[in-house]
Structures are given as C-alpha cells and as structure tokens.
Design a protein around this motif. Structure first.
Motif, short mmCIF file in Angstrom:
data_model
loop_
_atom_site.label_atom_id
_atom_site.label_comp_id
_atom_site.label_asym_id
_atom_site.label_seq_id
_atom_site.Cartn_x
_atom_site.Cartn_y
_atom_site.Cartn_z
N GLU A 195 0.82 -1.21 0.00
CA GLU A 195 0.00 0.00 0.00
C GLU A 195 0.86 1.26 0.00
O GLU A 195 0.47 2.29 -0.55
CB GLU A 195 -0.94 0.00 1.21
CG GLU A 195 -2.18 -0.85 1.04
CD GLU A 195 -1.89 -2.33 1.09
OE1 GLU A 195 -2.68 -3.11 0.51
OE2 GLU A 195 -0.88 -2.73 1.70
N ALA A 196 2.04 1.20 0.63
CA ALA A 196 2.93 2.36 0.64
C ALA A 196 3.35 2.73 -0.77
O ALA A 196 3.44 3.91 -1.13
CB ALA A 196 4.16 2.08 1.50
N ILE A 197 3.63 1.72 -1.61
CA ILE A 197 4.00 1.98 -3.00
C ILE A 197 2.87 2.71 -3.72
O ILE A 197 3.10 3.64 -4.50
CB ILE A 197 4.31 0.65 -3.72
CG1 ILE A 197 5.53 -0.04 -3.08
CG2 ILE A 197 4.54 0.87 -5.21
CD1 ILE A 197 6.83 0.67 -3.29
N LEU A 198 1.63 2.29 -3.44
CA LEU A 198 0.48 2.91 -4.10
C LEU A 198 0.21 4.31 -3.57
O LEU A 198 -0.11 5.22 -4.33
CB LEU A 198 -0.76 2.02 -3.91
CG LEU A 198 -0.66 0.61 -4.49
CD1 LEU A 198 -1.89 -0.20 -4.13
CD2 LEU A 198 -0.48 0.65 -6.00
N VAL A 199 0.33 4.49 -2.26
CA VAL A 199 0.14 5.82 -1.67
C VAL A 199 1.10 6.82 -2.30
O VAL A 199 0.74 7.96 -2.61
CB VAL A 199 0.35 5.76 -0.13
CG1 VAL A 199 0.51 7.16 0.45
CG2 VAL A 199 -0.82 5.05 0.54
N LEU A 200 2.35 6.39 -2.52
CA LEU A 200 3.39 7.28 -3.06
C LEU A 200 3.40 7.33 -4.58
O LEU A 200 4.23 8.02 -5.16
CB LEU A 200 4.76 6.81 -2.55
CG LEU A 200 4.96 6.91 -1.03
CD1 LEU A 200 6.25 6.22 -0.62
CD2 LEU A 200 4.96 8.36 -0.58
N ARG A 201 2.51 6.57 -5.23
CA ARG A 201 2.43 6.53 -6.69
C ARG A 201 3.77 6.09 -7.32
O ARG A 201 4.23 6.66 -8.31
CB ARG A 201 2.01 7.89 -7.25
CG ARG A 201 0.66 8.38 -6.75
CD ARG A 201 0.37 9.79 -7.25
NE ARG A 201 -0.81 10.36 -6.68
CZ ARG A 201 -2.00 10.46 -7.29
NH1 ARG A 201 -2.14 10.00 -8.52
NH2 ARG A 201 -3.03 11.01 -6.69
N CYS A 202 4.37 5.08 -6.73
CA CYS A 202 5.67 4.59 -7.21
C CYS A 202 5.56 3.23 -7.88
O CYS A 202 6.57 2.56 -8.09
CB CYS A 202 6.66 4.50 -6.05
SG CYS A 202 7.19 6.10 -5.41
N GLN A 203 4.35 2.81 -8.22
CA GLN A 203 4.18 1.47 -8.77
C GLN A 203 4.78 1.32 -10.17
O GLN A 203 4.91 0.21 -10.68
CB GLN A 203 2.70 1.07 -8.80
CG GLN A 203 1.84 1.85 -9.77
CD GLN A 203 1.34 3.16 -9.18
OE1 GLN A 203 1.78 3.59 -8.13
NE2 GLN A 203 0.39 3.79 -9.87
N HIS A 204 5.19 2.44 -10.80
CA HIS A 204 5.83 2.36 -12.11
C HIS A 204 7.34 2.15 -11.99
O HIS A 204 8.02 1.93 -13.01
CB HIS A 204 5.57 3.66 -12.89
CG HIS A 204 6.14 4.88 -12.24
ND1 HIS A 204 5.62 5.40 -11.07
CD2 HIS A 204 7.20 5.66 -12.56
CE1 HIS A 204 6.32 6.47 -10.72
NE2 HIS A 204 7.29 6.64 -11.60
N PHE A 235 9.70 -2.24 -7.95
CA PHE A 235 8.56 -2.12 -7.05
C PHE A 235 7.24 -2.04 -7.79
O PHE A 235 6.27 -1.49 -7.30
CB PHE A 235 8.71 -0.87 -6.17
CG PHE A 235 9.98 -0.85 -5.38
CD1 PHE A 235 10.14 -1.68 -4.29
CD2 PHE A 235 11.04 -0.03 -5.74
CE1 PHE A 235 11.31 -1.68 -3.56
CE2 PHE A 235 12.22 -0.02 -5.02
CZ PHE A 235 12.36 -0.85 -3.93
N GLY A 236 7.19 -2.57 -9.01
CA GLY A 236 5.96 -2.54 -9.79
C GLY A 236 4.91 -3.47 -9.23
O GLY A 236 5.12 -4.17 -8.24
N ALA A 237 3.75 -3.49 -9.90
CA ALA A 237 2.66 -4.37 -9.47
C ALA A 237 3.15 -5.80 -9.35
O ALA A 237 2.77 -6.54 -8.46
CB ALA A 237 1.51 -4.29 -10.46
N VAL A 238 4.04 -6.19 -10.27
CA VAL A 238 4.77 -7.46 -10.14
C VAL A 238 6.23 -7.15 -10.42
O VAL A 238 6.58 -6.68 -11.49
CB VAL A 238 4.26 -8.52 -11.13
CG1 VAL A 238 5.13 -9.76 -11.06
CG2 VAL A 238 2.81 -8.88 -10.82
N LEU A 286 1.89 -6.75 -17.44
CA LEU A 286 1.14 -6.65 -16.19
C LEU A 286 1.00 -5.21 -15.73
O LEU A 286 -0.01 -4.83 -15.14
CB LEU A 286 1.82 -7.47 -15.09
CG LEU A 286 1.75 -8.99 -15.20
CD1 LEU A 286 2.36 -9.61 -13.96
CD2 LEU A 286 0.32 -9.47 -15.37
N CYS A 287 2.02 -4.41 -15.98
CA CYS A 287 1.99 -3.01 -15.54
C CYS A 287 1.18 -2.12 -16.47
O CYS A 287 0.84 -1.00 -16.10
CB CYS A 287 3.41 -2.47 -15.42
SG CYS A 287 4.36 -3.22 -14.06
#
Length: 270
Positions: free
Chosen positions: A78-87, A91-94, A174-175
């Motif tokens: 969730e921290a990755i998503l809060v910070l919008r760093c999933q790209h 640390f991507g979605a996978v 996936l991303c």
C-alpha cells in the motif's frame, strides 16, 4: 491541514518500519510476509555480500542473510500505491526482480545517500506524530527512487538471457493499463511458446504462477484506483475487465482484507 491519527491508522502501524540491525542473519527471521523488505549494508563494498537485498512480498521465507551489519526497512505494498511509485522497478505491481536477488550498489556516494535517507527515517520514526509520518513517507519515496536507479544501472549492465526477456515482457504487460488481465495469453502468443514452458519460466523466476501474478496485478490496480481516483467500484470493476460486480467485490475484499468502500475511506486522504 494536519491529519488526525488513530490507533487503527495503517499508516502509523503497518506502512513503514525501519531499524538498524547489527547481525544480518537476524534480519530474515524478523521479516513479515506481504511486504517489501530491503537490507542496506552499513559499509560500502564491491563484494556481493555488501549489496542491496530486496525481498518482494511472499518471498521472505526463501532467503537467509549473512551476519553483516546494516539497515532494514520494510513497507507494505500500500505504501507503494500511496506514493504513486508502482511504475518504478523493482517495485511494480509485479516485480521483475528474482526473489531475494542482490543488487550491487554502484558507488560509495550512492551508498552513503541511501544510508543518510534511512538514518533520517529512523529519526522520524521516533516522533510518533502525523508530521513524522508524513516526512517518513516523503523519505521513503526518496529511498525508492534511489534503489530504482541502482536497479536500472544493474539491468543496463547485465546480459539478459532469453528467459529474462520473457520475464521482463511479462511484467511490462502486467503493468500496462489494458493488458494485465490477458498478459499470459498475449505473451504466450507473442513469443510462440507453450503454456507449460511459459508457466515454468515465470514460476521459477518470480516465485509464483502467472495466473496468480495477474490476479495480484489487478488487485494493485484496483487499490490504486480506490486511493487516487474518484471512480466508483462499478467503474473500476468494468475497467479491469470484471463483468460481475459481486465477483469483483469478493475478489477485492479477499485480497485487501476489507471492502472497496472501506479501503477507499481508509487511504484516499493520503
């Protein structure tokens, strides 16, 4: 405006934990599942034992560390998503990083910058207030960018095998916004490999089946939408390819541990 924090606030309790550990062997035993765990050595060295170690969610039990002093940080997905760093990889979605893989630190300057960030985070962790939490989230984003740069340098210098290219292409799909649900079929068709071979490559490298990784990617996209968009649950479900609202609701609750509405209420103000 300062946010009001309660004892049930997941930002306080679960998102970020950082500490100094004198013996690396104790690190893995203290890790918890369903979170990223990163170990940064105290001293810089070109030896691989003194490189970054990144454990992605669900991979904690597979690895042991040598007895080397360093800094440990763990944070939820969730921290990755809060910070919008999933790209940012890995640390991507996978993550395209193999489970427990080491990442060499390019130079002493980069290492010192990461250590300084972690030391500041340890200072802020002791404050136990909203301002300290906000500053730690900002520092975590700095650290994620620093680590992502080291990963990019490693990737640019490495020779990528045929299997490595398959894994990279899979994580790219996936991303992507539209292809995640169909990533397995798209990639198998694109590379003209059998489903059995494809499944074996992904599972051996990323530690899980392609199907479960697709489901995880969809869950992360749904969580991100709940946090950062004004879309309704129906709109999110339709965009992610769910035609049955009841199915999506059950899927989200099982993965997030709460309903879509409760998740949105918990995280959207961050």
């Amino acid at each position: 405006m300062m946010r009001h924090k309660t004892n049930s606030d997941p930002i306080n309790r679960n998102l970020i934990q950082v500490k100094y550990i004198s013996a690396g062997a104790a690190w893995v035993s203290r890790c918890q599942p369903n979170a990223y765990h990163i170990w940064v050595p105290q001293e810089y060295s070109t030896h691989m034992d003194a490189s970054l170690c990144i454990l992605s969610p669900r991979s904690v039990s597979d690895h042991k560390m040598q007895s080397t002093a360093g800094y440990s940080i763990s944070f939820s997905e969730e921290a990755i998503l809060v910070l919008r760093c999933q790209h940012l990889q890995p640390f991507g979605a996978v993550s395209s990083l193999a489970s427990g893989e080491r990442v060499a630190i390019a130079d002493a300057v980069s290492h010192r910058a990461m250590v300084r960030t972690l030391e500041k985070m340890m200072e802020e962790s002791g404050r136990q207030d909203a301002c300290g939490t906000d500053r730690n989230l900002a520092l975590l984003k700095v650290l994620i960018v620093q680590i992502s740069r080291q990963y990019a340098l490693r990737k640019a210098a490495a020779h990528i095998s045929a299997q490595g290219r398959i894994v990279e292409r899979f994580t790219e799909l996936l991303c992507s916004q539209d292809c995640a649900r169909h990533a397995v079929k798209l990639l198998a068709d694109e590379l003209a490999i059998s489903p059995m071979s494809f499944n074996a490559i992904i599972r051996n490298t990323l530690g899980d089946t392609p199907g479960r990784l697709v489901q995880h990617s969809l869950l992360q996209k749904a969580k991100h939408a709940a946090m950062h968009s004004q879309e309704s649950m129906k709109e999110v479900a339709a965009r992610l390819g769910f035609s049955d609202m009841a199915h999506f609701s059950k899927f989200f609750s099982a993965g997030a541990g709460m309903t879509f509405t409760d998740f949105k209420r918990t995280y959207q103000h961050f």
